[in-house]
Write an enzyme that holds these catalytic residues in place. Structure first.
Site, PDB file in Angstrom:
ATOM      1  N   ASP A  10       9.441 -12.252   0.290  1.00 14.94           N
ATOM      2  CA  ASP A  10       8.824 -11.120   0.829  1.00 14.94           C
ATOM      3  C   ASP A  10      10.016 -10.274   1.122  1.00 14.94           C
ATOM      4  O   ASP A  10      11.022 -10.566   0.936  1.00 14.94           O
ATOM      5  CB  ASP A  10       8.209 -11.281   1.944  1.00 14.94           C
ATOM      6  CG  ASP A  10       7.854 -10.103   2.507  1.00 14.94           C
ATOM      7  OD1 ASP A  10       6.981  -9.197   1.882  1.00 14.94           O
ATOM      8  OD2 ASP A  10       8.076  -9.883   3.802  1.00 14.94           O
ATOM      9  N   ASP A  21       9.973  -6.559   2.944  1.00 15.81           N
ATOM     10  CA  ASP A  21      10.215  -5.870   4.039  1.00 15.81           C
ATOM     11  C   ASP A  21       9.724  -6.794   5.116  1.00 15.81           C
ATOM     12  O   ASP A  21       9.086  -7.726   5.482  1.00 15.81           O
ATOM     13  CB  ASP A  21       9.059  -4.773   4.274  1.00 15.81           C
ATOM     14  CG  ASP A  21       9.589  -3.832   3.432  1.00 15.81           C
ATOM     15  OD1 ASP A  21      10.470  -2.906   3.803  1.00 15.81           O
ATOM     16  OD2 ASP A  21       8.760  -3.429   2.437  1.00 15.81           O
ATOM     17  N   ASN A  67       4.042  -5.796  -1.319  1.00 15.09           N
ATOM     18  CA  ASN A  67       3.027  -5.046  -1.225  1.00 15.09           C
ATOM     19  C   ASN A  67       3.538  -3.485  -1.488  1.00 15.09           C
ATOM     20  O   ASN A  67       2.696  -2.594  -1.026  1.00 15.09           O
ATOM     21  CB  ASN A  67       1.932  -5.152  -0.184  1.00 15.09           C
ATOM     22  CG  ASN A  67       1.059  -6.442  -0.123  1.00 15.09           C
ATOM     23  OD1 ASN A  67       1.053  -7.117  -1.485  1.00 15.09           O
ATOM     24  ND2 ASN A  67       0.345  -6.679   0.677  1.00 15.09           N
ATOM     25  N   ASN A  68       4.680  -3.300  -1.893  1.00 20.23           N
ATOM     26  CA  ASN A  68       5.054  -1.732  -2.083  1.00 20.23           C
ATOM     27  C   ASN A  68       3.989  -1.202  -3.366  1.00 20.23           C
ATOM     28  O   ASN A  68       4.170  -1.603  -4.225  1.00 20.23           O
ATOM     29  CB  ASN A  68       6.371  -1.741  -2.467  1.00 20.23           C
ATOM     30  CG  ASN A  68       7.093  -0.467  -2.681  1.00 20.23           C
ATOM     31  OD1 ASN A  68       6.336   0.587  -3.576  1.00 20.23           O
ATOM     32  ND2 ASN A  68       8.166  -0.186  -2.227  1.00 20.23           N
ATOM     33  N   LYS A  78      -0.760  -8.873  -1.762  1.00 28.07           N
ATOM     34  CA  LYS A  78      -0.783 -10.042  -0.899  1.00 28.07           C
ATOM     35  C   LYS A  78      -1.809  -9.905   0.249  1.00 28.07           C
ATOM     36  O   LYS A  78      -1.922  -8.629   0.680  1.00 28.07           O
ATOM     37  CB  LYS A  78       0.473 -10.366  -0.409  1.00 28.07           C
ATOM     38  CG  LYS A  78       1.305 -10.698  -1.381  1.00 28.07           C
ATOM     39  CD  LYS A  78       2.819 -11.030  -0.607  1.00 28.07           C
ATOM     40  CE  LYS A  78       3.631  -9.711  -0.279  1.00 28.07           C
ATOM     41  NZ  LYS A  78       4.656 -10.052   0.471  1.00 28.07           N
ATOM     42  N   ASP A  87       7.837 -13.136   6.275  1.00 31.10           N
ATOM     43  CA  ASP A  87       7.517 -13.002   7.620  1.00 31.10           C
ATOM     44  C   ASP A  87       6.094 -12.977   8.221  1.00 31.10           C
ATOM     45  O   ASP A  87       5.824 -12.943   9.530  1.00 31.10           O
ATOM     46  CB  ASP A  87       8.469 -11.798   8.388  1.00 31.10           C
ATOM     47  CG  ASP A  87       7.699 -10.543   7.653  1.00 31.10           C
ATOM     48  OD1 ASP A  87       7.191 -10.404   6.425  1.00 31.10           O
ATOM     49  OD2 ASP A  87       7.503  -9.597   8.575  1.00 31.10           O
TER      50      ASP A  87
END
Length: 245
Positions: free
Chosen positions: A14, A16, A45-46, A184, A209
């Site tokens: 991941d 961020d 997920n950008n 995601k 995270d």
């Protein structure tokens, strides 16, 4: 404290909250990328930037990530539509860079009666665009959502609107219609990541995270998940959690 065992054949990481927070690199990001060099892809997920844009931004932050190592929900959604519906007419609610990417992928934008409505992170989302999307969906267009996240925490701790919030506004207009989510925790990005690495899901490790996106998505396809908090990967074992898929 002992460092985690990075014993997988490949890694989905991941971005961020794991490697970066805003424009800051998190504590163990450089160490992690060094440990898994050549055996990872970043899955994010950008839904605003292209891999080329994001790779350039990460390099400026000191993270040497190639664009081929980036799987982003926004461009993945466009790639999926272009592969499954070549030349489709799409109402695309997205950034200028994603609109350019879509045109280069052979999709036709801004046509009357679009086949598909695709919502990504559109900072210029408006009442007019909302009405346009609702009208197209009422006429039978398919609905695709690049990523489900409704917000992310900004630098000041306040919520920053994300793609899922825009999708929720559209669904509030048209009701609970069937729609497809690419990001995601849906399987698509995880499966693309494994395919790019050439490995099976059970031989990969997802490092992230967020248990609701990274963790749940991993579990759905039988992949192990290593949960990280505040970017602490090697020194804070108490902040790590393995969950079998």
């Amino acid at each position: 404290m002992s460092e985690p065992d990075l014993d997988a054949d490949g890694y989905l990481i991941d971005l961020d909250g794991t490697l970066i927070a805003g424009r800051s690199v998190l504590p163990d990001a450089l160490w992690l990328l060094e440990q898994v060099r050549g055996r990872f892809v970043i899955v994010s997920n950008n839904a605003e930037h292209t891999p080329h844009q994001l790779a350039r931004a990460l390099r400026a932050m000191g993270l040497g990530v190639a664009q081929e190592q980036l799987l982003l929900a926004g461009t993945a959604a466009i790639d999926t539509i272009a592969a499954e519906y070549p030349g489709a007419s799409v109402l695309l609610l997205a950034s200028a860079s994603l609109r350019t990417y879509a045109r280069r992928s052979g999709l036709r934008l801004d046509q009357p009666r679009p086949d598909i409505v695709l919502v990504a992170r559109d900072r210029h989302f408006s009442y007019a665009r909302l009405a346009e999307a609702a009208d197209a969906l009422s006429d039978g267009a398919r609905f695709v959502v690049a990523a489900p996240d409704r917000n992310h925490p900004g630098a000041n701790g306040k919520p920053v609107p994300e793609t899922g919030a825009l999708a929720a506004a559209i669904l509030a207009c048209v009701g609970p219609i069937p729609h497809r989510v690419i990001g995601k925790p849906e399987p698509a990005l995880f499966e693309m990541g494994c395919a790019r690495l050439g490995i099976a899901a059970q031989n990969a490790l997802m490092i992230g995270d967020n248990p609701e996106t990274d963790g749940l998505g991993s579990k759905r396809i039988g992949m192990r998940f290593l949960q990280v908090e505040r970017g602490l990967i090697r020194t804070a074992k108490s902040h790590l959690r393995y969950a079998a898929g």
